[in-house]
Design an enzyme around this catalytic site. Sequence first.
Site, PDB file in Angstrom:
ATOM      1  N   HIS A   1       0.826  -1.218   0.000  1.00  0.00           N
ATOM      2  CA  HIS A   1       0.000   0.000   0.000  1.00  0.00           C
ATOM      3  C   HIS A   1       0.859   1.266   0.000  1.00  0.00           C
ATOM      4  CE1 HIS A   1      -3.802  -2.186   0.634  1.00  0.00           C
ATOM      5  NE2 HIS A   1      -3.089  -2.971   1.416  1.00  0.00           N
TER       6      HIS A   1
ATOM      7  N   ASN B   1     -10.309  -3.054   2.124  1.00  0.00           N
ATOM      8  CA  ASN B   1      -9.939  -3.069   0.710  1.00  0.00           C
ATOM      9  C   ASN B   1     -11.188  -2.871  -0.143  1.00  0.00           C
ATOM     10  OD1 ASN B   1      -7.157  -3.603   1.071  1.00  0.00           O
ATOM     11  ND2 ASN B   1      -7.517  -5.803   1.210  1.00  0.00           N
TER      12      ASN B   1
ATOM     13  N   HIS C   1      -4.293   1.220  12.184  1.00  0.00           N
ATOM     14  CA  HIS C   1      -4.055   0.030  13.002  1.00  0.00           C
ATOM     15  C   HIS C   1      -5.398  -0.588  13.353  1.00  0.00           C
ATOM     16  CE1 HIS C   1      -2.754  -2.744  15.983  1.00  0.00           C
ATOM     17  NE2 HIS C   1      -2.943  -1.986  17.031  1.00  0.00           N
TER      18      HIS C   1
END
Length: 747
Positions: free
Chosen positions: A127, A200, A392
């Site tokens: 990414h 995603n 996170h």
Amino acid sequence: MESRNPAEVIKDAVSAVTGDRSPDAPGTPGSGTPTIEEPTTPTGPLPPKREQGQPDTRTPTGAETGAPPTAFGQQGAYLTTAQGARLRDTDHSLKAGPRGPLLMQDHHFREKITHFDHERIPERVVHARGAGAHGVFTSYGTAANLTRAGFLKHKGKETDVFVRFSTVLGSRGSADTVRDTRGFATKFYTDEGTFDLVGNNMPVFFIQDAIKFPDVVHAAKWHPDREIPQAQSAHDTFWDFVSLHTEAQHHTMWNMSDRGIARSFRTMEGFGVHTFRLVNDAGETVLVKFHWKPKLGVHSLVWEEAQIAAGVDPDFHRRDLYDAIEAGAYPEWELGLQVFPDTPEETFAGIDLLDPTKIVPEELAPVQPVGKLVLNRTPTNFHAEVEQVAFHLGNLVPGIDVTNDPLLQGRLFSYLDTQLTRLAGPNFHQIPINRPHAPVNDMLRDGFHQHAVHAGVAPYKPNSLDGGNPFPTEENSFVDVPVTVTEAPKVRDLPVSFQDHWTQVRLFWLSMTPIEQEHIIRAYTFELGKCYEQAIKERQLQCLANIDPVLCQQVAAGLGLPAPAPTIELSEVTPSPALSQVGQQWPADGRLVGIVVDDTDSDGVAEVREAILAAGMVPLIIAPHGGKVGALTVQRTFATARSIEFDALLLAAAPVPAPDAVPARDEKAGAPRTAALDPRVNLLVDECWRHAKAIGGWGPGAELLQRIGLAETPGVVTHDTAAGALAAVQQLMASHRVWERFPATVG
């Protein structure tokens, strides 16, 4: 956030982005009006552009400061050192005479060059290529019975967010339009703490257990000996891995579908991938999957278009996102939940909810809308915001908890660990873009880049020297749901329910429309055709045979190989229409419409341009040269325009070759030509037609479409008036593409 008609916002943005300038299209580089001469009168820093946003000016421990958003930026009118000492010269180093050596005492040179030498931070392992924007999430209040999380529970509650989109495989400098999975990570700055939904644009992943993450990334990235290919899966190591590790076949099918080449970040779905656990005020729990549904629908590029864009405009998706926000066509998604009973088995309709390679079809568990996301501000500084933002999965808030999905469990460790190197220490949460919008009293101290100035002497519990502060509390605190863990031996294994690697891949294939199946066949054929080793191609063909015989036969024919028979019994599945992108009507907000004109008086162009703005779209005038054509400002020329930029094309003229239509100067001018038409216009029309885009013309433009034989083909409209041509094109644009132009041979 101001609530306005998108058409009004776009028109205002196009007519007056900054000051007294009146740009006719988004893309303004700065907030000021440059002069030809270098400015010499001292002035303070210019304000950000009106579409830009900045992180809240909060302290490292979450307190509001009341400072303006520009307080994080440079200050004052005069050049200084990093310590604030004013400078009279930054163009010449300190030397022993004009021709002498540099002197070590040149503190300004040392500071300037040393900082420059360290301006780059390590890019993300995956990414790395991304773009981000600020926005706001508004709750519908419909999740109040499901979760105690305030940002979801309270109707009308607004929460600031920062969203980062990304590709997975490529480096920071790679192209946007490669075939790849795309990240869709959202940071919710809630008043109960920060919640990160790190997902995603595809709901499944290549692996079931996080221990395989290094393997799949090593296989999908470039070959280590040559560091090629960049940002591509069309190579031997990727297909070697997925054809052997067959749990990857489902995600691979999604990648080979049109989902792998998104038209825009604005037209991507987003998925949390994993199953999460919600807990409400009564302590009741449910299992959920998160979904982002784009207002504009889910749309993709075609493969040739994606390849052209990668070369012509490698920043295609970034530019599209930021131009849309600047134009006022704010990207918008609904957040939805698939909700499942929280049973000891953690399954639904026979599907293991802890398996990240599986979906639950929406026909079995409808997506329930719980809120709306609007992105309305671009970054002010890309590095400070998009590069330094740290997501996170362990950033949770009361009311949202994790499950025992083995991929999710590993990500809970990995995402925290990776920031320690990339952002140089444990205090990355104090970087402005990462600062919580809730009070922080964590007893964490010191470390590299500690921005907080902590008081007290007792950062430990229990203590009396600091009056016992900070105090644990039951009130509105995070609670790990006390889920019973079944007694079992320590093993390196996965449940038996994880072992079916084929049924859902077949479900996806059979849920596609014929045109989407054609695109999948083409993608597999292209990617495997790029592999060197015959054994890898044959092995993947065996995988395709275990999915569907038609798919396998068509790909095998393209590779010149025999199609093997399946080694398993093919499952009977019920297709899920929700998986298809085709067959619905969608808004055209923010779509780009190219209008081809020439130097003659193009009848109706000004009116069409106004009508396009009023419809919430962006018109771009394409002319033989820059500057003006009559009263119209030109945004693109025949030399700079390429079809990939436009969602539809209107022809108001049939331009003769312009003076710069010289093949030695512009290779596009070397396309097959007629004396009466600029060959670059012919190429533009031809590409739009091949890419199944709507095309319209009136007057000389309609005559041109007749002359080149396209006027009677699907999705090409001619009309006596400009308004009539636009109306017909708008109707076609609602379906995104004119797929009936190219009938499918499968399905």
